[in-house]
Design a protein around this motif. Structure first.
Motif, short mmCIF file in Angstrom:
data_model
loop_
_atom_site.label_atom_id
_atom_site.label_comp_id
_atom_site.label_asym_id
_atom_site.label_seq_id
_atom_site.Cartn_x
_atom_site.Cartn_y
_atom_site.Cartn_z
N GLY A 1 0.84 -1.19 0.00
CA GLY A 1 0.00 0.00 0.00
C GLY A 1 0.87 1.23 0.00
N ALA A 2 0.63 2.18 -0.90
CA ALA A 2 1.48 3.36 -1.00
C ALA A 2 0.67 4.64 -1.00
N THR A 3 -0.66 4.55 -1.09
CA THR A 3 -1.50 5.75 -1.09
C THR A 3 -2.16 5.90 0.27
N GLY A 4 -2.95 6.93 0.40
CA GLY A 4 -3.60 7.20 1.67
C GLY A 4 -4.68 6.21 2.04
N THR A 5 -5.04 5.35 1.11
CA THR A 5 -6.05 4.33 1.38
C THR A 5 -5.44 2.97 1.10
N VAL A 6 -5.59 2.05 2.05
CA VAL A 6 -5.09 0.70 1.88
C VAL A 6 -6.26 -0.28 1.94
N THR A 7 -6.22 -1.25 1.05
CA THR A 7 -7.26 -2.28 1.01
C THR A 7 -6.62 -3.62 1.28
N LEU A 8 -7.19 -4.36 2.20
CA LEU A 8 -6.63 -5.66 2.53
C LEU A 8 -7.75 -6.65 2.79
N PRO A 9 -7.51 -7.92 2.52
CA PRO A 9 -8.55 -8.92 2.79
C PRO A 9 -8.73 -9.11 4.29
N VAL A 10 -9.94 -9.45 4.68
CA VAL A 10 -10.19 -9.73 6.08
C VAL A 10 -9.31 -10.91 6.51
N PRO A 11 -8.55 -10.78 7.60
CA PRO A 11 -7.73 -11.91 8.06
C PRO A 11 -8.57 -13.16 8.27
N ALA A 12 -7.93 -14.31 8.05
CA ALA A 12 -8.67 -15.57 8.08
C ALA A 12 -8.98 -16.04 9.49
N ASN A 13 -8.26 -15.53 10.49
CA ASN A 13 -8.46 -16.00 11.85
C ASN A 13 -9.06 -14.90 12.72
N PRO A 14 -10.06 -15.24 13.53
CA PRO A 14 -10.62 -14.24 14.45
C PRO A 14 -9.55 -13.74 15.42
N GLY A 15 -9.70 -12.50 15.88
CA GLY A 15 -8.77 -11.93 16.83
C GLY A 15 -8.71 -10.42 16.69
N THR A 16 -7.82 -9.81 17.47
CA THR A 16 -7.63 -8.36 17.44
C THR A 16 -6.40 -8.04 16.59
N TYR A 17 -6.55 -7.10 15.69
CA TYR A 17 -5.47 -6.74 14.76
C TYR A 17 -5.16 -5.25 14.89
N THR A 18 -3.87 -4.90 14.72
CA THR A 18 -3.43 -3.50 14.78
C THR A 18 -2.84 -3.11 13.43
N LEU A 19 -3.43 -2.08 12.84
CA LEU A 19 -2.94 -1.52 11.58
C LEU A 19 -2.19 -0.24 11.89
N THR A 20 -0.96 -0.08 11.36
CA THR A 20 -0.21 1.17 11.53
C THR A 20 0.01 1.80 10.16
N ALA A 21 0.12 3.13 10.17
CA ALA A 21 0.35 3.87 8.93
C ALA A 21 1.31 5.02 9.21
N ILE A 22 2.26 5.22 8.30
CA ILE A 22 3.20 6.34 8.38
C ILE A 22 3.16 7.06 7.04
N GLU A 23 3.00 8.40 7.12
CA GLU A 23 2.99 9.21 5.91
C GLU A 23 4.38 9.80 5.68
N LYS A 24 4.86 9.72 4.44
CA LYS A 24 6.12 10.38 4.06
C LYS A 24 5.78 11.34 2.92
N ASN A 25 6.04 12.64 3.19
CA ASN A 25 5.62 13.63 2.19
C ASN A 25 6.66 13.79 1.09
#
Length: 696
Positions: free
Chosen positions: A301-325
Motif C-alpha cells: 500500500g502506498a497511497t492514503g487508502t489501503v485495502t486488505l482482505p479480512v484476516p482468516a483468523n478471528p482476533g484483534t489486529y493492529t494496523l499502523t500507517a506512516i505518511e512520508k511527504n
C-alpha cells in the motif's frame, strides 16, 4: 661465499643496506629487485614502502659467482611494518591571548601513543596520549598544534597540524549540526568548539531554544523554510577580555515541512471472517507516500487508502500507517485496532410448507449474536418481516408458492459481516390412487403419486392392516418419485386389506392419504336342474374404499381361457347372480371397481373360483318347424366336450348324419318322422348312445 646480511624490520620511508662487503673477482645478483637501489652490487640499499595496514615481509636472495664460475646463495628477510594512518586534530582555532587549559584531541583516535608539538603555547598535560591541554601565550596569528601517532612497531604516522589564531577578536567556529531536517522530528542539537573559560550565547531564527549547556544548544524549529543559528563567544582570561568577531559565522538550516501530526486512521472497527476486503484511510496529502503494517508485518500500500482482505483468523489486529511527504519527511506512526470475528450464520427453518409458512423465526448464529453494539439489518426476498429490525432474531411470513425465499442479514457496525440463508418450499403431498390385487392373489399393487416433490427428500411409508381390524404396520418404503408399490406378502383370497401412505415433509408434518380398502370377492356355484335349466353363479364382494365407485365390472375366466366381461353393476351393488355353467367346468370371477372421476383408475379383486359338473343331457324330441323350440337335436353341455364325434342312424340302422365337434346343429329337416339312434363318442374313449324321435 654468499652473505645477504642480517634480517631487518623497518618502517615505511626508512632504508637499510643489505649484504656484506664485495669479494675480489665476485659478481652479485639479487632477487627480487623490488625496492633495491641495485640488483647487481654486493650491498644494495633497500627503501621501505608499505601502503597497507599489515606487515609486508619479502625474502631476498643473493647469488655470488666467483671468477672460476663457482656459485653460492644466501637469503635475508626484510619486513616493512605499517605506519599508522593519519589522524585529524579537533579543538579551538581561535583563542584569547593567555587563555589556559584549552583542550585539543585526536578525532576518533586509532592509536594510543601520540607525540604533540605546540607553537605559541605550552603543553600543560597529555603528551603521549590522544588529548592534550595547552596554555597559550600572547597574540600570535601563526600558532599551531601538531601531532603524529606511534604504533607498536614504533612506526610514525604523517604529522597533522591544526592552525590556531591567538587574538582578542575571536573567530568563533560556525555551529555544527543537522542542516537538512524535518520540522516535526526535533528538537535538534547544535554545537561549537568548546574553549576553556569561554561562554556562549546563541542566536536562533525560525526556531526556539529548548536547552543549552556549555558549547551546545537544542533547538525546536517552528516553521518550514530556512532557519539560522549563530553563536557569540566571550572569555576574560588574565590577558584581557575577548569577544567574537562580528558578523558571526551563521549556520543555515533547511527546515522541511513534516506531515500533519493530528490525523487518524479511519475504517471499520470490526469485520467478519470471509467478509471480503477492508478499506482504511489516513487522510494525509495526496502527494505523500504511505507505509503500512498489520500486526507488525509490512503490507502493500502506498497511497492514503489501503485495502486488505479480512484476516482468516478471528482476533484483534493492529494496523499502523506512516505518511512520508514529498520532502521525504515522515509523520508520526498512527495505529488503529480492529476486531475480526467469526462469520455470521443464520439458523432457522430451511423449508416452508403449506401448513407452516407464517411466524417463521430466524436467528443470527450464536457467536455473532454476542457482538457488542451489533445492529442487525434483515432483508427477506420473497417474504415479509413481521418483527422489528436491529435485533438478532426476526419472524417472517412467506406466501404459499413454489419459489425459494432468501433471508439476508448484515451488521451495519461491522465490515463484511453478512449472511444469506435460503428457505426452500416443500409443497409435497401424497396420494394413493388405487390398490389392486394382482393375478395370483398373493400380491397387491398400489398406484401412488407425490406431486410437487422437488423440495422433499423423504420416502413414502407404506402401511397396511387387515381391513377394519388392528393397527396399521409398515410393509415398505419407496422413493417419493415412485408411482407404484407391490406388496407381495398378502393373501387376497382370505382377506381384504386397508392401505395408507405417509410422507413426512421438510417441516416435520406427517402427511397421510385416505385409506384404501381392497376388494375381496367370493363366489358360489349352483348346478342346473333337469332339462334346460343352466347352472348359476352368485358373486359377492365388499365395497372398495378409496375412491367413488362408478360401477363394478365382473370378469370371468373359464377353464384357463381368457378373461371376459360378463356383468356390470352400479357402484352401490355388492353382489350379483347369473347363469354361467355353460361357460366351462372351472370358472374364476374377478370384480373390478371403476372410479367415478377417472375410468382409467380401477381396482381389481381376487379371483373367486367355482366348478360345474356340466354332465351331458340328451333331449329325445325334435320338431324342426323353426318355432325356436326343439328345432335341433340338442345335447346339453356338448360344447364343453371338444373333440367329440356324433353318428345318427335311422331305425333300419342306416347312417343319416355324422359330425365331429358336434354342437347342436342337426335339425333332421331332410329326414322322415320317426325314431332315430345316436352314438356320441368322447376323445377319452367314453361313449353315449340312445334314441330320439323326429316329430313332423
Amino acid at each position: 661465499v654468499a652473505d645477504a646480511g642480517p634480517d631487518a624490520a623497518l618502517c615505511p620511508g626508512s632504508t637499510v643496506t643489505l649484504g656484506t662487503a664485495a669479494r675480489t673477482g665476485y659478481t652479485y645478483a639479487w632477487s627480487p629487485a623490488t625496492n633495491l637501489s641495485s640488483a647487481t652490487t654486493a650491498r644494495p640499499v633497500f627503501t621501505a614502502i608499505n601502503a597497507t595496514q599489515a606487515p609486508i615481509t619479502t625474502t631476498y636472495t643473493v647469488t655470488a659467482t666467483t671468477a672460476q664460475g663457482c656459485v653460492a646463495t644466501d637469503l635475508v628477510l626484510v619486513t616493512v611494518n605499517p605506519s599508522p594512518l593519519p589522524d585529524s586534530i579537533q579543538g579551538s582555532q581561535s583563542v584569547c591571548p593567555t587563555v589556559q587549559g584549552v583542550t585539543y584531541s585526536i578525532r576518533n583516535p586509532r592509536s594510543t601513543n601520540y607525540q604533540w608539538t605546540v607553537v605559541g603555547g605550552t603543553i600543560a598535560s597529555g603528551q603521549n596520549t590522544a588529548s592534550i591541554t595547552v596554555n597559550w601565550n600572547g597574540a600570535n596569528p601563526n600558532a599551531s598544534v601538531q601531532a603524529y601517532a606511534i604504533n607498536g612497531t614504533l612506526c610514525q604516522s604523517t604529522p597533522v597540524t591544526l592552525p590556531v589564531r591567538i587574538n582578542q577578536l575571536l573567530q568563533t567556529a560556525r555551529p555544527t549540526g543537522p542542516t537538512n531536517i524535518c520540522q516535526a522530528n526535533g528538537p535538534y542539537t547544535y554545537q561549537t568548539v568548546l574553549t576553556a573559560g569561554s561562554s556562549y550565547a546563541w542566536s536562533i531564527v525560525g526556531g526556539t531554544q529548548v536547552t543549552s549547556s556549555a558549547n551546545t544548544v537544542t533547538v525546536q524549529w517552528t516553521r518550514p523554510g530556512i532557519g539560522k543559528i549563530a553563536v557569540f563567544e566571550t572569555t576574560d582570561p588574565s590577558g584581557g577580555r575577548c569577544i567574537s568577531q562580528t558578523p558571526l559565522d551563521t549556520l543555515y538550516v533547511n527546515v522541511l515541512p513534516s506531515p500533519a501530526a493530528n490525523l487518524a486512521i479511519t475504517g471499520p472497527n470490526r469485520a467478519c471472517v470471509n467478509g471480503g476486503n477492508l478499506s482504511f484511510t489516513l487522510p494525509g496529502a495526496a502527494t505523500s507516500t504511505y507505509a503500512y503494517t498489520l500486526n507488525g508485518t509490512a503490507i502493500s500500500g502506498a497511497t492514503g487508502t489501503v485495502t486488505l482482505p479480512v484476516p482468516a483468523n478471528p482476533g484483534t489486529y493492529t494496523l499502523t500507517a506512516i505518511e512520508k511527504n514529498s520532502s521525504l519527511c515522515s509523520g508520526p506512526t498512527y495505529s488503529k485496532q480492529f476486531v475480526v470475528v467469526p462469520a455470521l450464520t443464520i439458523t432457522g427453518p430451511a423449508n416452508y410448507c403449506p401448513e407452516s409458512r407464517t411466524g417463521l423465526s430466524f436467528t443470527v448464529g450464536p457467536v455473532a449474536s454476542a457482538l457488542p453494539n451489533a445492529n442487525y439489518q434483515w432483508t427477506v426476498i420473497g417474504g415479509t418481516i413481521t418483527s422489528v429490525q436491529g435485533t438478532g432474531t426476526i419472524t417472517v411470513d412467506l406466501p404459499a408458492g413454489s419459489t425459494n425465499a432468501t433471508v439476508q442479514v448484515s451488521d451495519v457496525n461491522s465490515a463484511g459481516c453478512g449472511a444469506t440463508f435460503t428457505v426452500r418450499p416443500d409443497n409435497a403431498s401424497v396420494a394413493l390412487q388405487a390398490a389392486s390385487v394382482v393375478a395370483g392373489d398373493r400380491s397387491i399393487t398400489l398406484q401412488l403419486n407425490v406431486p410437487n416433490n422437488a423440495g422433499n427428500a423423504s420416502q413414502v411409508r407404506i402401511l397396511r392392516r387387515v381391513a377394519g381390524s388392528g393397527t396399521f404396520a409398515q410393509v415398505g418404503t419407496v422413493a417419493n418419485t415412485a408411482t407404484s408399490f407391490t406388496d407381495s406378502n398378502v393373501d387376497a383370497d382370505a382377506n381384504a386389506y386397508d392401505y395408507r401412505l405417509e410422507l413426512q415433509n421438510s417441516c416435520g408434518t406427517v402427511l397421510q392419504t385416505q385409506d384404501h380398502t381392497t376388494i375381496r370377492t367370493t363366489a358360489t356355484a349352483t348346478e342346473g336342474q333337469e332339462g334346460r335349466d343352466e347352472g348359476k353363479v352368485k358373486v359377492s364382494w365388499n365395497a372398495y374404499r378409496g375412491f367413488d365407485v362408478k360401477e363394478y365390472r365382473i370378469f370371468r375366466t373359464s377353464d384357463n381361457g381368457t378373461s371376459t366381461l360378463v356383468a356390470t353393476v352400479s357402484g352401490g351393488t355388492l353382489q350379483t347372480e347369473f347363469a354361467s355353467s355353460t361357460a366351462g367346468f372351472d370358472q374364476c370371477l374377478r370384480v373390478v371397481a371403476v372410479s367415478s372421476a377417472n375410468a382409467s383408475v380401477t381396482s381389481a379383486s381376487n379371483d373367486a373360483c367355482v366348478s360345474f359338473a356340466n354332465d351331458l343331457v340328451f333331449y329325445n324330441v325334435i320338431t324342426p318347424n323353426n318355432d325356436g323350440l326343439n328345432d335341433k337335436f340338442e345335447i346339453k353341455n356338448v360344447g364343453l366336450y371338444p373333440g367329440n364325434s356324433l353318428t345318427i342312424l335311422n331305425r333300419w340302422g342306416k347312417e343319416v348324419y355324422r359330425a365331429s365337434n358336434y354342437n347342436n346343429q342337426w335339425d333332421g329337416a331332410e329326414q322322415a318322422a320317426g325314431v332315430y339312434y345316436y352314438l356320441l363318442k368322447l376323445p377319452g374313449g367314453k361313449s353315449y348312445k340312445g334314441w330320439f324321435e323326429v316329430v313332423k
